[in-house]
Design a protein around this motif. Structure first.
Motif, mmCIF file in Angstrom:
data_model
loop_
_atom_site.group_PDB
_atom_site.id
_atom_site.type_symbol
_atom_site.label_atom_id
_atom_site.label_comp_id
_atom_site.label_asym_id
_atom_site.label_seq_id
_atom_site.Cartn_x
_atom_site.Cartn_y
_atom_site.Cartn_z
ATOM 1 N N LYS A 110 0.840 -1.204 0.000
ATOM 2 C CA LYS A 110 0.000 0.000 0.000
ATOM 3 C C LYS A 110 0.874 1.252 0.000
ATOM 4 O O LYS A 110 0.620 2.208 -0.742
ATOM 5 N N LYS A 111 1.924 1.241 0.815
ATOM 6 C CA LYS A 111 2.841 2.388 0.881
ATOM 7 C C LYS A 111 3.539 2.603 -0.462
ATOM 8 O O LYS A 111 3.674 3.732 -0.935
ATOM 9 N N GLU A 112 3.956 1.520 -1.095
ATOM 10 C CA GLU A 112 4.600 1.609 -2.420
ATOM 11 C C GLU A 112 3.616 2.171 -3.437
ATOM 12 O O GLU A 112 3.955 3.045 -4.226
ATOM 13 N N LEU A 113 2.389 1.696 -3.429
ATOM 14 C CA LEU A 113 1.370 2.178 -4.348
ATOM 15 C C LEU A 113 1.136 3.677 -4.152
ATOM 16 O O LEU A 113 1.103 4.443 -5.114
ATOM 17 N N GLU A 114 1.000 4.099 -2.919
ATOM 18 C CA GLU A 114 0.762 5.510 -2.624
ATOM 19 C C GLU A 114 1.954 6.389 -2.970
ATOM 20 O O GLU A 114 1.789 7.567 -3.285
ATOM 21 N N SER A 115 3.174 5.819 -2.948
ATOM 22 C CA SER A 115 4.381 6.609 -3.231
ATOM 23 C C SER A 115 4.413 7.131 -4.670
ATOM 24 O O SER A 115 5.120 8.088 -4.966
ATOM 25 N N HIS A 116 3.631 6.535 -5.550
ATOM 26 C CA HIS A 116 3.605 6.966 -6.954
ATOM 27 C C HIS A 116 2.667 8.140 -7.189
ATOM 28 O O HIS A 116 2.660 8.705 -8.282
ATOM 29 N N GLY A 117 1.872 8.517 -6.197
ATOM 30 C CA GLY A 117 0.985 9.664 -6.318
ATOM 31 C C GLY A 117 -0.057 9.519 -7.426
ATOM 32 O O GLY A 117 -0.322 10.473 -8.156
ATOM 33 N N LEU A 118 -0.629 8.344 -7.538
ATOM 34 C CA LEU A 118 -1.587 8.063 -8.612
ATOM 35 C C LEU A 118 -3.026 8.439 -8.263
ATOM 36 O O LEU A 118 -3.880 8.457 -9.144
ATOM 37 N N GLY A 119 -3.299 8.711 -6.996
ATOM 38 C CA GLY A 119 -4.672 8.944 -6.578
ATOM 39 C C GLY A 119 -5.349 7.646 -6.191
ATOM 40 O O GLY A 119 -6.479 7.384 -6.580
ATOM 41 N N THR A 120 -4.637 6.818 -5.430
ATOM 42 C CA THR A 120 -5.152 5.509 -5.030
ATOM 43 C C THR A 120 -5.521 5.474 -3.549
ATOM 44 O O THR A 120 -5.496 4.414 -2.938
ATOM 45 N N ASP A 121 -5.881 6.629 -2.998
ATOM 46 C CA ASP A 121 -6.206 6.691 -1.572
ATOM 47 C C ASP A 121 -7.477 5.913 -1.218
ATOM 48 O O ASP A 121 -7.689 5.555 -0.072
ATOM 49 N N LYS A 122 -8.333 5.613 -2.205
ATOM 50 C CA LYS A 122 -9.549 4.835 -1.955
ATOM 51 C C LYS A 122 -9.378 3.365 -2.349
ATOM 52 O O LYS A 122 -10.354 2.675 -2.618
ATOM 53 N N VAL A 123 -8.127 2.915 -2.399
ATOM 54 C CA VAL A 123 -7.830 1.529 -2.771
ATOM 55 C C VAL A 123 -7.341 0.776 -1.535
ATOM 56 O O VAL A 123 -6.455 1.239 -0.824
ATOM 57 N N VAL B 82 -10.772 3.976 -8.283
ATOM 58 C CA VAL B 82 -9.742 4.869 -8.811
ATOM 59 C C VAL B 82 -10.400 5.844 -9.792
ATOM 60 O O VAL B 82 -11.532 5.629 -10.217
ATOM 61 N N GLY B 83 -9.671 6.887 -10.158
ATOM 62 C CA GLY B 83 -10.237 7.948 -10.974
ATOM 63 C C GLY B 83 -10.482 7.627 -12.428
ATOM 64 O O GLY B 83 -11.451 8.095 -13.010
ATOM 65 N N ASP B 84 -9.599 6.833 -13.045
ATOM 66 C CA ASP B 84 -9.773 6.536 -14.468
ATOM 67 C C ASP B 84 -9.028 5.264 -14.857
ATOM 68 O O ASP B 84 -8.363 4.647 -14.031
ATOM 69 N N GLN B 85 -9.160 4.889 -16.127
ATOM 70 C CA GLN B 85 -8.556 3.649 -16.635
ATOM 71 C C GLN B 85 -7.041 3.639 -16.467
ATOM 72 O O GLN B 85 -6.460 2.624 -16.105
ATOM 73 N N SER B 86 -6.380 4.780 -16.715
ATOM 74 C CA SER B 86 -4.914 4.797 -16.604
ATOM 75 C C SER B 86 -4.467 4.561 -15.167
ATOM 76 O O SER B 86 -3.469 3.874 -14.936
ATOM 77 N N VAL B 87 -5.187 5.099 -14.188
ATOM 78 C CA VAL B 87 -4.833 4.870 -12.783
ATOM 79 C C VAL B 87 -5.061 3.404 -12.426
ATOM 80 O O VAL B 87 -4.250 2.798 -11.724
ATOM 81 N N PHE B 88 -6.141 2.813 -12.931
ATOM 82 C CA PHE B 88 -6.400 1.387 -12.723
ATOM 83 C C PHE B 88 -5.196 0.570 -13.200
ATOM 84 O O PHE B 88 -4.649 -0.256 -12.473
#
Length: 155
Positions: free
Chosen positions: A29-42, A57-63
């Motif tokens: 989770k920390k690694e995922l959040e470190s990319h700043g993709l907008g995955t706070d609801k994951v 997530v916000g869109d297909q690219s973030v998915f």
């Protein structure tokens, strides 16, 4: 369309332990959040060598970037994202479209990958692949065998 395969012994090592130990859910989770993709609801769970992603997530690219970011982690062989949805403005979250991924082979370059995925003579589109994999890729020459990349559609 929710289960994606990765190479377990290729990728970024998180935390301590040997290369055969799956990472902890908190570290993923920390690694995922470190990319700043907008995955706070994951939400992230680890089941053996499989990572399970749930949420919105916000869109297909973030998915796609979320799947690649956690899949390219040492000790992860599968990412299950069947319950990871895409938010639509003023609507219920929807299923993600089937993404296109490519596993890097020894000797590959982004130019060669672009030609294999988009067709002969389209190697110059390698920049689209590089941009689609930021921030996980920091430089176009820094890809490695076993790494999984997103292949975005061409406009």
């Amino acid at each position: 369309m929710g289960l994606f395969d990765f190479i377990r012994n290729a990728g970024k090592k998180l935390g301590i332990g040997d290369d055969d130990t799956p990472p902890e859910a908190e570290a993923v989770k920390k690694e995922l959040e470190s990319h700043g993709l907008g995955t706070d609801k994951v939400d992230v769970a680890v089941e053996g060598d499989k990572v399970v992603l749930k949420g919105v997530v916000g869109d297909q690219s973030v998915f796609e970037k979320a799947v690649v970011a956690v899949g390219n982690t040492l000790g992860v062989s599968k990412v299950e994202a069947g319950e990871l949805k895409i938010a639509e403005a003023e609507a219920e979250p929807v299923e993600a479209a089937a993404p296109v991924f490519y596993t890097v082979k020894k000797g590959d370059t982004l130019w060669e990958i672009a030609e294999s995925q988009y067709g002969k003579g389209k190697g110059a589109k390698h920049t689209a692949i590089f941009e689609a994999n930021k921030p996980m890729l920091s430089h176009p020459d820094k890809i490695y065998p076993g790494q999984v990349l997103r292949i975005p559609p061409l406009d």
